[in-house]
Design a protein around this motif. Structure first.
Motif, PDB file in Angstrom:
ATOM      1  N   ARG A  74       0.846  -1.194   0.000  1.00 54.43           N
ATOM      2  CA  ARG A  74       0.000   0.000   0.000  1.00 54.43           C
ATOM      3  C   ARG A  74       0.882   1.245   0.000  1.00 54.43           C
ATOM      4  NH1 ARG A  74      -2.549  -3.967   2.759  1.00 54.43           N
ATOM      5  NH2 ARG A  74      -4.825  -4.064   2.785  1.00 54.43           N
ATOM      6  N   VAL A  75       0.471   2.245  -0.754  1.00 61.74           N
ATOM      7  CA  VAL A  75       1.308   3.439  -0.885  1.00 61.74           C
ATOM      8  C   VAL A  75       1.377   4.203   0.437  1.00 61.74           C
ATOM      9  CG1 VAL A  75      -0.589   4.735  -1.960  1.00 61.74           C
ATOM     10  CG2 VAL A  75       1.742   5.452  -2.350  1.00 61.74           C
ATOM     11  N   HIS A  77      -0.111   3.322   4.763  1.00 65.94           N
ATOM     12  CA  HIS A  77      -0.713   2.274   5.606  1.00 65.94           C
ATOM     13  C   HIS A  77      -0.246   0.876   5.171  1.00 65.94           C
ATOM     14  CE1 HIS A  77      -3.755   4.866   7.710  1.00 65.94           C
ATOM     15  NE2 HIS A  77      -3.606   5.592   6.634  1.00 65.94           N
ATOM     16  N   ARG A 114      -8.953  -3.792   9.599  1.00 62.97           N
ATOM     17  CA  ARG A 114      -7.494  -3.770   9.463  1.00 62.97           C
ATOM     18  C   ARG A 114      -6.936  -2.525  10.161  1.00 62.97           C
ATOM     19  NH1 ARG A 114      -3.548  -1.616   5.932  1.00 62.97           N
ATOM     20  NH2 ARG A 114      -1.644  -2.852   5.906  1.00 62.97           N
ATOM     21  N   GLY A 149     -11.161   4.573   8.589  1.00 60.74           N
ATOM     22  CA  GLY A 149     -10.885   5.611   9.573  1.00 60.74           C
ATOM     23  C   GLY A 149      -9.500   5.523  10.183  1.00 60.74           C
ATOM     24  N   ASN A 150      -9.268   6.379  11.151  1.00 62.10           N
ATOM     25  CA  ASN A 150      -8.006   6.435  11.896  1.00 62.10           C
ATOM     26  C   ASN A 150      -8.295   6.469  13.390  1.00 62.10           C
ATOM     27  OD1 ASN A 150      -6.200   6.488   9.727  1.00 62.10           O
ATOM     28  ND2 ASN A 150      -6.167   8.710   9.613  1.00 62.10           N
ATOM     29  N   PHE A 163      -2.885  15.480  -0.732  1.00 63.10           N
ATOM     30  CA  PHE A 163      -2.500  14.206  -0.113  1.00 63.10           C
ATOM     31  C   PHE A 163      -1.130  13.698  -0.580  1.00 63.10           C
ATOM     32  CE2 PHE A 163      -2.828   9.545   0.624  1.00 63.10           C
ATOM     33  CZ  PHE A 163      -2.981   9.571   2.002  1.00 63.10           C
ATOM     34  N   PHE A 340      -9.977  -1.521   0.861  1.00 59.67           N
ATOM     35  CA  PHE A 340     -11.043  -0.674   1.414  1.00 59.67           C
ATOM     36  C   PHE A 340     -11.289   0.510   0.487  1.00 59.67           C
ATOM     37  CE2 PHE A 340      -9.131  -2.939   4.891  1.00 59.67           C
ATOM     38  CZ  PHE A 340     -10.208  -3.295   5.692  1.00 59.67           C
ATOM     39  N   ARG A 360     -10.894  11.185  -1.699  1.00 59.35           N
ATOM     40  CA  ARG A 360     -10.635   9.807  -1.250  1.00 59.35           C
ATOM     41  C   ARG A 360     -11.481   8.829  -2.054  1.00 59.35           C
ATOM     42  NH1 ARG A 360     -11.286   8.885   4.968  1.00 59.35           N
ATOM     43  NH2 ARG A 360      -9.907   7.117   4.607  1.00 59.35           N
ATOM     44  N   SER A 363      -9.469   7.995  -4.924  1.00 61.65           N
ATOM     45  CA  SER A 363      -8.143   7.426  -4.697  1.00 61.65           C
ATOM     46  C   SER A 363      -8.135   5.945  -4.303  1.00 61.65           C
ATOM     47  CB  SER A 363      -7.435   8.242  -3.615  1.00 61.65           C
ATOM     48  OG  SER A 363      -6.149   7.749  -3.392  1.00 61.65           O
ATOM     49  N   TYR A 364      -9.001   5.553  -3.407  1.00 61.21           N
ATOM     50  CA  TYR A 364      -8.959   4.168  -2.906  1.00 61.21           C
ATOM     51  C   TYR A 364      -9.320   3.190  -4.007  1.00 61.21           C
ATOM     52  CZ  TYR A 364      -8.398   6.083   1.694  1.00 61.21           C
ATOM     53  OH  TYR A 364      -7.889   6.759   2.774  1.00 61.21           O
ATOM     54  N   GLN A 368      -6.355   0.349  -5.703  1.00 63.23           N
ATOM     55  CA  GLN A 368      -6.486  -1.120  -5.648  1.00 63.23           C
ATOM     56  C   GLN A 368      -6.107  -1.754  -6.981  1.00 63.23           C
ATOM     57  OE1 GLN A 368      -6.601  -1.496  -2.757  1.00 63.23           O
ATOM     58  NE2 GLN A 368      -8.000  -0.040  -1.812  1.00 63.23           N
TER      59      GLN A 368
HETATM   60 FE1  HDD Z   1      -6.188   7.084   3.189  1.00 63.54          FE
HETATM   61  C1  HDD Z   1      -5.148   3.878   2.800  1.00 63.54           C
HETATM   62  C2  HDD Z   1      -7.265   6.339   6.382  1.00 63.54           C
HETATM   63  C3  HDD Z   1      -6.974  10.388   3.701  1.00 63.54           C
HETATM   64  C4  HDD Z   1      -5.523   7.720  -0.030  1.00 63.54           C
HETATM   65  N1  HDD Z   1      -6.179   5.441   4.370  1.00 63.54           N
HETATM   66  C5  HDD Z   1      -5.726   4.202   4.018  1.00 63.54           C
HETATM   67  C6  HDD Z   1      -5.941   3.278   5.075  1.00 63.54           C
HETATM   68  C7  HDD Z   1      -6.537   3.973   6.083  1.00 63.54           C
HETATM   69  C8  HDD Z   1      -6.685   5.331   5.636  1.00 63.54           C
HETATM   70  C9  HDD Z   1      -6.952   3.428   7.438  1.00 63.54           C
HETATM   71  C10 HDD Z   1      -5.548   1.810   5.073  1.00 63.54           C
HETATM   72  C11 HDD Z   1      -6.668   0.949   4.588  1.00 63.54           C
HETATM   73  C12 HDD Z   1      -6.271  -0.510   4.699  1.00 63.54           C
HETATM   74  O1  HDD Z   1      -6.105  -0.964   5.836  1.00 63.54           O
HETATM   75  O2  HDD Z   1      -6.116  -1.131   3.671  1.00 63.54           O
HETATM   76  N2  HDD Z   1      -6.881   8.166   4.766  1.00 63.54           N
HETATM   77  C13 HDD Z   1      -7.381   7.651   5.939  1.00 63.54           C
HETATM   78  C14 HDD Z   1      -8.063   8.695   6.669  1.00 63.54           C
HETATM   79  C15 HDD Z   1      -7.961   9.834   5.924  1.00 63.54           C
HETATM   80  C16 HDD Z   1      -7.237   9.500   4.709  1.00 63.54           C
HETATM   81  C17 HDD Z   1      -8.772   8.518   7.998  1.00 63.54           C
HETATM   82  C18 HDD Z   1      -8.494  11.195   6.217  1.00 63.54           C
HETATM   83  C19 HDD Z   1      -9.718  11.408   6.561  1.00 63.54           C
HETATM   84  N3  HDD Z   1      -6.199   8.744   2.059  1.00 63.54           N
HETATM   85  C20 HDD Z   1      -6.604  10.000   2.439  1.00 63.54           C
HETATM   86  C21 HDD Z   1      -6.595  10.889   1.293  1.00 63.54           C
HETATM   87  C22 HDD Z   1      -6.202  10.137   0.210  1.00 63.54           C
HETATM   88  C23 HDD Z   1      -5.958   8.800   0.719  1.00 63.54           C
HETATM   89  C24 HDD Z   1      -6.978  12.354   1.319  1.00 63.54           C
HETATM   90  C25 HDD Z   1      -6.020  10.505  -1.223  1.00 63.54           C
HETATM   91  C26 HDD Z   1      -6.606  11.482  -1.825  1.00 63.54           C
HETATM   92  N4  HDD Z   1      -5.361   6.018   1.681  1.00 63.54           N
HETATM   93  C27 HDD Z   1      -5.239   6.473   0.413  1.00 63.54           C
HETATM   94  C28 HDD Z   1      -4.754   5.424  -0.555  1.00 63.54           C
HETATM   95  C29 HDD Z   1      -4.677   4.162   0.353  1.00 63.54           C
HETATM   96  C30 HDD Z   1      -5.047   4.706   1.716  1.00 63.54           C
HETATM   97  C31 HDD Z   1      -3.555   5.799  -1.326  1.00 63.54           C
HETATM   98  C32 HDD Z   1      -3.401   3.338   0.322  1.00 63.54           C
HETATM   99  C33 HDD Z   1      -3.821   1.909   0.277  1.00 63.54           C
HETATM  100  C34 HDD Z   1      -5.241   1.951   0.060  1.00 63.54           C
HETATM  101  O3  HDD Z   1      -5.661   3.240  -0.017  1.00 63.54           O
HETATM  102  O4  HDD Z   1      -5.990   1.007  -0.064  1.00 63.54           O
HETATM  103  O5  HDD Z   1      -5.635   5.291  -1.593  1.00 63.54           O
END
Ligand code: HDD
Length: 702
Positions: A74-75, A77, A114, A149-150, A163, A340, A360, A363-364, A368
Motif C-alpha cells: 500500500r502506498v 498504511h 485492518r 478511519g483512523n 494528499f 477498502f 478519497r 483514490s482508494y 487497488q
Molecule cells: Fe487514506 C489507505 C485512512 C486520507 C488515499 N487510508 C488508508 C488506510 C486507512 C486510511 C486506514 C488503510 C486501509 C487498509 O487498511 O487497507 N486516509 C485515511 C483517513 C484519511 C485519509 C482517515 C483522512 C480522513 N487517504 C486519504 C486521502 C487520500 C488517501 C486524502 C487521497 C486522496 N489512503 C489512500 C490510498 C490508500 C489509503 C492511497 C493506500 C492503500 C489503500 O488506499 O488502499 O488510496
C-alpha cells in the motif's frame, strides 16, 4: 473439511479454503502429484552433478511462483494487521437512516477490521509514533460498507489534492530513503510549517495517541463527514465513532522506541493473542449527527476534516458494538489483499461535500488496481456476502467468477437482472441542490486553523502536555535544517507560549517572546485520552512478568500467578535459565523466558516473589536489576515480597518506598507495592490501573 458456521463471511470464504495437513499428497498447481520436491531434474550420477534441465516443469513452476510472490505494498498504511468480527446494534437509528446495518437490531453483521501505521513500509515496526489506521469492512445484507478511519479524529489537510504532498513529505526522503517509520525529519516538519491547516493534527500526533499500547486500546474515527438519509428523505450529516471497552492507553515514548527493535510485531501479536485467548476486543459504535439545516450554525465548517465536532455541541449517540473475535487463517489473501474504499456505502448512507472525502472516493478505488488488478472486488476477502450480479462488469485480468448467460448489458431482451427501484433497495444518491462558480477554492470557514488546536492542547492533563512538549522536542531535534526547526517552533507559539518556549530551549530555536495567538484557556470534552478509561480498572490481557531464580518462594509465586490469571492477565515467568528454576521448597518451574530473552518493555507490570533467589540470582544479574529500574522509569506497577523489597528499593533508588511490618498488608508508593511476612499467603489482586494512571492500584492486598 470446513466447519459449519452461522457467520456469513466465514461461510463465504470457506468455499475457497483448503487446509494444509492430512493425507492429501503434495501436487503441482495443475494437480499432478509430486514425487521428489527436493531435487531439480538434472544430469547426474553418483560421482557427478551435471547441469539442471529446463525441462523440469515442476521446478520451473515452483520458482516462477516464488519470483512473483510480492505485490506492491500500500502506498500508505503498508504496515498493518487485521481480524474478523461482528457488528451488532443495540438501538435502531431508523429516525435518521434506512440502512439495514444501522436499523435492524436483530442482525449480526460480519466484518473485517485492518489496523495499520501510515508512514512505514510493510516490514516496519508497530510501535512507531504515527497515526493508526482503523479500517472496517462490514459485509452487510445490502452490500459492503467500508469505514476507512483512523485513531485520530482529524486529518492533516483539508483538500485531497494535497494528499500526495503530505505523504511524500512524511515518507522517507527521496534522495536517501531515510527515515523509516518516523516523522522526525526535515521534509515532514517543513511541510507542516508550510500548511498551517496541519496545526490541529500536529497536536494529536505529538500526543500519546500516536503511541498506543495496543490496537485494542485506541479509538476509531471515520474522520470524514458522511450523510445518513431516513425514510422521509431527510438528511443528517454524520461522523462515526468507535470507543474501546478496554479504554484508551498508550506506551511511553522511550518504551515505544525500544519495542520497535525488541519486538517489531508487538501490536499484531497483542491482537492475535487476545483473540486466541477468547478476550475479544470490543468498541462501542456511535454517531454524531447534525441535521442538514444546522450545518451553518458552527464557527467551523462541519465538512472540514481538520476539525472535530465538539461533543458539547454535537453529542455522541452510541447505538452499537463492534467485536473482533476471529484471527485470519492466512495473512496474504485475508489481510494484504483486503481493499477498502471510502466510496463503498450502502443505501441509507451517502457522501457529503467534505473535500477530503470527495478525493478519497477516487483514490482508494484507483489504488487497488495497481495493488491487485481490476478484479480485486472478486477476491474472497473483498467480495460481498449478499447476492450480487454486476451485469456489465466483466473480464479483465484474473477474472475468476463465472457468470452464466448470454447477455452482459442493460437493457437486454430478456430483461435479465433489472435495476432495483428504491423501494426494492436500489441505491439512490441524495438529490442535493447544487449551485456555484467553478473555482479552485474552499469556503471561508476553512481558513481558521488554530482554535481547535489550542482547545486540544488546553484539554490535556499536565502529564499529557509534558509528553507533547517532549515529542515536539524529539521530532525537531531530528531536523538538522535550522529553517525547519526554528520556524516550526515559532508556530507553536500560536498554541501555547509555554510549549513553544520549552521546545525552543530543547531544540536550539529562538525563544519566542510573545504568543502568536491569545490562548483563552478554552477546553472541550473527549480530547484528553484520560477521559477514556474503563469504568472499572481491569487487568484482563495485561502482560505481567514474574522474575524468579533458584531459591524463590514458591507459595507467593503461585498465589500471585493464579490470582492474576484468574482475572484474565497474561502471566509470564521470567527466570534465570529456561532449563528450570528451583524453588526454595524444592519445586521446579520452567520459565517462559530467561532474563536475556525478554525485556521489561514488553510487559505491563512486574512481580518479584521473596526467597533466596534475590541474593542468589537477581542481585547478581544486570538484566534482572535493570528490569526493575526500567519498569519504574516507564511508570509500571512493581510489586515485591520479603527479600525482594530491599532489592526493588535499591534498583529504583527510592528512599521513601514504604514497607509494611511483618505479617501485615503492604503499602504502596509511586506504583510500587511491597510487603513483608505472611502477606504472600493471602495475596489477592483486585484493581489494576492503566499503565499511565493509577499505577499504584495494581496490587491490592486483602
Ligand atoms: Fe487514506 C489507505 C485512512 C486520507 C488515499 N487510508 C488508508 C488506510 C486507512 C486510511 C486506514 C488503510 C486501509 C487498509 O487498511 O487497507 N486516509 C485515511 C483517513 C484519511 C485519509 C482517515 C483522512 C480522513 N487517504 C486519504 C486521502 C487520500 C488517501 C486524502 C487521497 C486522496 N489512503 C489512500 C490510498 C490508500 C489509503 C492511497 C493506500 C492503500 C489503500 O488506499 O488502499 O488510496
Amino acid at each position: 473439511m470446513a466447519t459449519k458456521t452461522t457467520d456469513a463471511k466465514l461461510a463465504d470464504m470457506q468455499k475457497d479454503m483448503v487446509e494444509v495437513g492430512g493425507k492429501q499428497h503434495m501436487t503441482t498447481d495443475y494437480g499432478v502429484k509430486i514425487s521428489d520436491p527436493d531435487h531439480w531434474l538434472r544430469v547426474a550420477s553418483e560421482s557427478r552433478t551435471g547441469p539442471s534441465l529446463l525441462e523440469d516443469q515442476i521446478a520451473r513452476e515452483k520458482i516462477m511462483r516464488f519470483d512473483h510472490e510480492r505485490i506492491p505494498e500500500r502506498v500508505v498504511h503498508a504496515r498493518g494487521t487485521g481480524a474478523f468480527g461482528t457488528f451488532k446494534l443495540f438501538e435502531s437509528a431508523e429516525d435518521v437512516t434506512t440502512a439495514g446495518v444501522l436499523t435492524d437490531t436483530s442482525r449480526e453483521t460480519p466484518l473485517f477490521l485492518r489496523f495499520s501505521t501510515v508512514q512505514g513500509s510493510k516490514g516496519s515496526a508497530d510501535t512507531v509514533r504515527d497515526v493508526r489506521g482503523f479500517a472496517v469492512k462490514m459485509y452487510t445484507d445490502e452490500g459492503n460498507w467500508d469505514i476507512v478511519g483512523n485513531n485520530i479524529p482529524v486529518f492533516f489537510i483539508q483538500d485531497s489534492i494535497k494528499f500526495p504532498d503530505v505523504i511524500h513529505s512524511v515518507k522517507p526522503e527521496p534522495h536517501n530513503e531515510v527515515p523509516q517509520g518516523q516523522s522526525a525529519h526535515n521534509n515532514f516538519w517543513d511541510f507542516q510549517y508550510m500548511h498551517s491547516e496541519t496545526t490541529h493534527m500536529n497536536q494529536w500526533i505529538m500526543s500519546d495517541r500516536a503511541i498506543p499500547r495496543s490496537y485494542r486500546m485506541m479509538q476509531g474515527f471515520g474522520v470524514n463527514t458522511y450523510s445518513l438519509i431516513n425514510a422521509q428523505g431527510k438528511r443528517h450529516f454524520v461522523k462515526f465513532h468507535f470507543t474501546p471497552e478496554l479504554g484508551v492507553h498508550s506506551l511511553v515514548w522511550d518504551e515505544a522506541l525500544k519495542i520497535c527493535g525488541q519486538d517489531p510485531d508487538f501490536h499484531r501479536k497483542d491482537l492475535m493473542d487476545a483473540i486466541d485467548a477468547g478476550h475479544f476486543p470490543r468498541w462501542k459504535f456511535g454517531l454524531q449527527l447534525i441535521p442538514e439545516e444546522k450545518m451553518d450554525d458552527f464557527e467551523f465548517d462541519p465538512l472540514d476534516a481538520t476539525k472535530v465536532w465538539p461533543e458539547e455541541l454535537v453529542p455522541i449517540r452510541y447505538i452499537g458494538q463492534l467485536e473482533l473475535n476471529r484471527n485470519v487463517d492466512e495473512f496474504f489473501p485475508q489481510t494484504e489483499q483486503a481493499a477498502f474504499c471510502t466510496s463503498h456505502i450502502v443505501p441509507g448512507i451517502d457522501f457529503s461535500d467534505d473535500p477530503l472525502l470527495q478525493g478519497r472516493n477516487f483514490s482508494y478505488f484507483d489504488t487497488q488496481i495497481s495493488r491487485l488488478g481490476p478484479n480485486w472486488q472478486e477476491l474472497p476477502i473483498n467480495r460481498p456476502v449478499c447476492p450480487y450480479m454486476a451485469l456489465a462488469n466483466r473480464d479483465g485480468a484474473m477474472k475468476h467468477r463465472i457468470t452464466k448467460g448470454t447477455v452482459n448489458y442493460w437493457p437486454n431482451r430478456f430483461e435479465a437482472n433489472p435495476p432495483a427501484e428504491p423501494s426494492q433497495g436500489g441505491f439512490v444518491s441524495y438529490p442535493e441542490k447544487q449551485q456555484g462558480m467553478k473555482l479552485r477554492a474552499l469556503s471561508d470557514k476553512f481558513k481558521e486553523h488554530h482554535n481547535q488546536a489550542q482547545t486540544f492542547y488546553n484539554s490535556l492533563s499536565e502529564i499529557e502536555k509534558i509528553h507533547v512538549a517532549k515529542a515536539f522536542s524529539f521530532e525537531l531535534d531530528h531536523c538538522d535544517d535550522p529553517v525547519v526547526y526554528k520556524r516550526m517552533t515559532e508556530r507553536l507559539a500560536s498554541i501555547s507560549l509555554d510549549l513553544a518556549k520549552t521546545v525552543a530551549m530543547n531544540v536550539g530555536a529562538d525563544t519566542p517572546s510573545k504568543a502568536l495567538k491569545e490562548n483563552k484557556g478554552q477546553k472541550a470534552k473527549g480530547l484528553s485520552q484520560l477521559e477514556y478509561l474503563p469504568e472499572k480498572p481491569i487487568i484482563v490481557t495485561r502482560r505481567i512478568a514474574i522474575l524468579v531464580g533458584d531459591g524463590f518462594d514458591y507459595a507467593s509465586y503461585t498465589t500471585m500467578k493464579e490470582t492474576l490469571q484468574s482475572q484474565g492477565a497474561f502471566v509470564f515467568t521470567i527466570g534465570a535459565q529456561r532449563q528450570g528454576v528451583k524453588a526454595e521448597s524444592g519445586e521446579t518451574v520452567v520459565p517462559d523466558h530467561h532474563f536475556n530473552g525478554m525485556r521489561s518493555t514488553l510487559f505491563d507490570a512486574v512481580f518479584v516473589p521473596g526467597g533466596k533467589h534475590v541474593a542468589n540470582a537477581l542481585s547478581k544479574n544486570g538484566v534482572a536489576k535493570f528490569w526493575i529500574t526500567e519498569s519504574f522509569a516507564h511508570l509500571k506497577p512493581i510489586a515485591g515480597l520479603n527479600e525482594a523489597v530491599p532489592f526493588i528499593e535499591k534498583q529504583i533508588g527510592l528512599s521513601d518506598v514504604k514497607v509494611a511490618s511483618s505479617g501485615t498488608a503492604g503499602l504502596e508508593s509511586y506504583g510500587v507495592v511491597t510487603g513483608y511476612g505472611e502477606a504472600a499467603a493471602t495475596l489477592k489482586v483486585a484493581n489494576v490501573g492503566p499503565n499511565s494512571k493509577g499505577l499504584a492500584e495494581m496490587f491490592i492486598w486483602h
